[in-house]
Design an enzyme around this catalytic site. Structure first.
Site, PDB file in Angstrom:
ATOM      1  N   GLU A   1      53.662  42.780  28.825  1.00  0.00           N
ATOM      2  CA  GLU A   1      53.128  44.105  29.184  1.00  0.00           C
ATOM      3  C   GLU A   1      54.279  45.109  29.035  1.00  0.00           C
ATOM      4  O   GLU A   1      54.193  46.049  28.268  1.00  0.00           O
ATOM      5  CB  GLU A   1      52.588  44.106  30.619  1.00  0.00           C
ATOM      6  CG  GLU A   1      52.008  45.453  31.051  1.00  0.00           C
ATOM      7  CD  GLU A   1      51.594  45.472  32.535  1.00  0.00           C
ATOM      8  OE1 GLU A   1      51.988  44.575  33.300  1.00  0.00           O
ATOM      9  OE2 GLU A   1      50.871  46.437  32.906  1.00  0.00           O
TER      10      GLU A   1
ATOM     11  N   ASP B   1      42.017  46.372  34.153  1.00  0.00           N
ATOM     12  CA  ASP B   1      43.243  46.176  34.929  1.00  0.00           C
ATOM     13  C   ASP B   1      43.131  46.750  36.353  1.00  0.00           C
ATOM     14  O   ASP B   1      42.853  46.001  37.288  1.00  0.00           O
ATOM     15  CB  ASP B   1      44.452  46.776  34.171  1.00  0.00           C
ATOM     16  CG  ASP B   1      45.773  46.095  34.485  1.00  0.00           C
ATOM     17  OD1 ASP B   1      45.776  45.098  35.208  1.00  0.00           O
ATOM     18  OD2 ASP B   1      46.820  46.565  33.974  1.00  0.00           O
ATOM     19  N   ASP B   2      43.377  48.044  36.498  1.00  0.00           N
ATOM     20  CA  ASP B   2      43.345  48.708  37.817  1.00  0.00           C
ATOM     21  C   ASP B   2      42.609  50.042  37.669  1.00  0.00           C
ATOM     22  O   ASP B   2      43.230  51.114  37.728  1.00  0.00           O
ATOM     23  CB  ASP B   2      44.783  48.955  38.300  1.00  0.00           C
ATOM     24  CG  ASP B   2      45.577  47.665  38.377  1.00  0.00           C
ATOM     25  OD1 ASP B   2      45.377  46.898  39.332  1.00  0.00           O
ATOM     26  OD2 ASP B   2      46.382  47.416  37.452  1.00  0.00           O
TER      27      ASP B   2
ATOM     28  N   HIS C   1      42.294  43.532  38.704  1.00  0.00           N
ATOM     29  CA  HIS C   1      42.867  43.284  40.033  1.00  0.00           C
ATOM     30  C   HIS C   1      41.950  43.979  41.027  1.00  0.00           C
ATOM     31  O   HIS C   1      41.817  45.211  40.975  1.00  0.00           O
ATOM     32  CB  HIS C   1      44.283  43.852  40.119  1.00  0.00           C
ATOM     33  CG  HIS C   1      45.198  43.317  39.050  1.00  0.00           C
ATOM     34  ND1 HIS C   1      46.002  42.224  39.248  1.00  0.00           N
ATOM     35  CD2 HIS C   1      45.392  43.695  37.762  1.00  0.00           C
ATOM     36  CE1 HIS C   1      46.670  41.969  38.139  1.00  0.00           C
ATOM     37  NE2 HIS C   1      46.315  42.847  37.214  1.00  0.00           N
TER      38      HIS C   1
ATOM     39  N   HIS D   1      40.128  40.752  33.191  1.00  0.00           N
ATOM     40  CA  HIS D   1      41.439  41.178  33.738  1.00  0.00           C
ATOM     41  C   HIS D   1      41.230  42.388  34.633  1.00  0.00           C
ATOM     42  O   HIS D   1      41.224  43.530  34.165  1.00  0.00           O
ATOM     43  CB  HIS D   1      42.391  41.483  32.575  1.00  0.00           C
ATOM     44  CG  HIS D   1      43.777  41.880  32.993  1.00  0.00           C
ATOM     45  ND1 HIS D   1      44.842  41.870  32.111  1.00  0.00           N
ATOM     46  CD2 HIS D   1      44.293  42.312  34.172  1.00  0.00           C
ATOM     47  CE1 HIS D   1      45.932  42.274  32.734  1.00  0.00           C
ATOM     48  NE2 HIS D   1      45.626  42.563  33.989  1.00  0.00           N
TER      49      HIS D   1
ATOM     50  N   HIS E   1      50.588  37.416  33.399  1.00  0.00           N
ATOM     51  CA  HIS E   1      50.885  38.672  32.722  1.00  0.00           C
ATOM     52  C   HIS E   1      52.159  38.434  31.910  1.00  0.00           C
ATOM     53  O   HIS E   1      53.147  37.913  32.444  1.00  0.00           O
ATOM     54  CB  HIS E   1      51.147  39.783  33.736  1.00  0.00           C
ATOM     55  CG  HIS E   1      49.908  40.330  34.393  1.00  0.00           C
ATOM     56  ND1 HIS E   1      48.999  39.541  35.051  1.00  0.00           N
ATOM     57  CD2 HIS E   1      49.437  41.607  34.489  1.00  0.00           C
ATOM     58  CE1 HIS E   1      48.020  40.311  35.520  1.00  0.00           C
ATOM     59  NE2 HIS E   1      48.263  41.565  35.198  1.00  0.00           N
TER      60      HIS E   1
HETATM   61  N1  ADE Z   1      49.277  44.142  39.420  1.00  0.00           N
HETATM   62  C1  ADE Z   1      48.227  44.960  39.320  1.00  0.00           C
HETATM   63  N2  ADE Z   1      48.185  45.510  38.111  1.00  0.00           N
HETATM   64  C2  ADE Z   1      49.228  45.002  37.405  1.00  0.00           C
HETATM   65  C3  ADE Z   1      49.720  45.170  36.096  1.00  0.00           C
HETATM   66  N3  ADE Z   1      49.138  45.973  35.202  1.00  0.00           N
HETATM   67  N4  ADE Z   1      50.832  44.500  35.728  1.00  0.00           N
HETATM   68  C4  ADE Z   1      51.448  43.693  36.602  1.00  0.00           C
HETATM   69  N5  ADE Z   1      51.021  43.501  37.838  1.00  0.00           N
HETATM   70  C5  ADE Z   1      49.921  44.145  38.248  1.00  0.00           C
HETATM   71 ZN    ZN Z   2      46.985  43.235  35.336  1.00  0.00          ZN
END
Ligand code: ADE
Ligand code: ZN
Length: 339
Positions: A199, A277-278, A18, A16, A196
């Site tokens: 969350e 994630d990011d 992005h 996971h 997703h």
């Molecule tokens: N796009 C990038 N990161 C995300 C996240 N944590 N939740 C939803 N969309 C995303």
């Molecule tokens: Zn994500």
């Protein structure tokens, strides 16, 4: 051996990520400069200071702003290569990464530009760093289903380049049911499906992802725990949840790491794994995500092993590659000094 060192050496997989969320501020400034684009910040430090998120949307606003500087295949290659070389240093052996095509096509970048740049870096990493991969195309859920269908049409000539589709962006108010027909079509096309869910959204969104979208995997999934019957079902189905601890903290979806839901998931036998994630926005790649829950929850080495195994089992790697990844993990566990 310290736990930090144990986690650093542990063979890992990431499911996971992005790729646009791995865009480090220093690289963003470099690419903005070479493309002649002015960022609304004076310095890397000023940009980083803005990474003070209240919730998912406040992050997404900066995430979309950041990706605006990406324009050429070289930009996407550099972005992806930077992530992959970091992962090699953290002994991450397999990655499954999302890209958000609509975040690029909507501002005039051709569909093929990110795809080719990202894919070239993934192939180079396979050859030179031994990191295997799968690529996943994610639909933006704040856009319409019709726009998703248009993106799918652009993608189909490149169908062999990616294994499946995801659903991301602003969750609350954009339930899975909004994309039922699109996911039916993607399933008929033979793509793996993920979304997703849970969350920030309620358990009903996790149920919708399972029952309406019929996903193979859920990204996050934290709020399935609010409904014990649903949580039991997720466990019984063996459905993989790609959990992102540092993301949950930075987006205020978890306020105390000692209460992080991955503890309850492990206790219920839910197939959760650890992801970043990011990472450029949340301040932690794979090792730091494992470390964070280790520090907060006091995981045993067996539990760390379960999380790592869940990642391998939940991946879309070939059976032969899964066996290889599992053998690497088992060899490490057998050889690592006990304390
Ligand atoms: N796009 C990038 N990161 C995300 C996240 N944590 N939740 C939803 N969309 C995303
Ligand atoms: Zn994500």
């Amino acid at each position: 051996m310290t736990t930090d060192a144990y986690i650093a050496g542990l063979p890992k997989v990431e499911l996971h990520l992005h790729i646009e969320g791995s865009f480090e501020p220093a690289l963003m400034f470099d690419i903005a400069k070479r493309n002649g684009i002015a960022l609304p910040y004076d310095s890397v430090e000023a940009l980083q200071a803005a990474y003070n998120f209240q919730d998912l949307q406040s992050f997404l606003d900066l995430y979309y702003q950041g990706m605006n500087v990406l324009q050429t295949e070289q930009d996407y290659f550099d972005l992806t290569w930077a992530y992959l070389t970091k992962m090699a240093a953290e002994n991450v052996q397999h990655v499954e990464i999302f890209w958000d095509p609509q975040g690029h096509t909507d501002r005039g970048v051709a569909f093929e530009v990110p795809l080719h740049g990202i894919k070239a870096a993934l192939k180079k990493a396979e050859a030179e760093l031994g990191i295997s991969h799968q690529l996943i195309m994610s639909f933006l859920r704040h856009l319409s289903e019709e726009q998703g269908f248009a993106t799918l049409e652009q993608a189909l000539p490149h169908r062999d380049a990616f294994i499946g589709v995801g659903l991301d962006s602003s969750e609350v108010g954009n339930p899975p049911e909004k994309f039922e027909r699109l996911f039916d079509r993607c399933r008929a096309e033979g793509f793996k499906l993920m979304a997703h869910a849970g969350e920030e959204g309620p358990p009903a969104y996790v149920r919708g992802a399972i029952d309406t979208l019929k996903v193979d995997r859920i990204d996050h999934g934290n709020h399935c725990l609010d409904d014990p019957e649903l949580a039991r079902r997720v466990a019984d189905l063996g459905l993989c949840l790609t959990v992102c601890p540092q993301s949950n903290m930075r987006l205020k979806n978890c306020l105390d790491i000692r209460q992080h839901p991955i503890r309850a998931m492990l206790d219920l036998g839910i197939a959760a794994c650890v992801n970043s994630d990011d990472p450029a926005y949340f301040g932690g790649y794979m090792n730091q995500n494992y470390q964070l829950i280790q520090d907060g929850l006091g995981l045993s080495r067996a539990e760390i092993g379960t999380l790592a195994r869940n990642g391998i089992t939940g991946s879309f790697a070939s059976p032969a590659r899964k066996a290889e990844l599992m053998a690497n993990l088992e060899a490490y566990e057998a050889e690592a000094p006990k304390a």
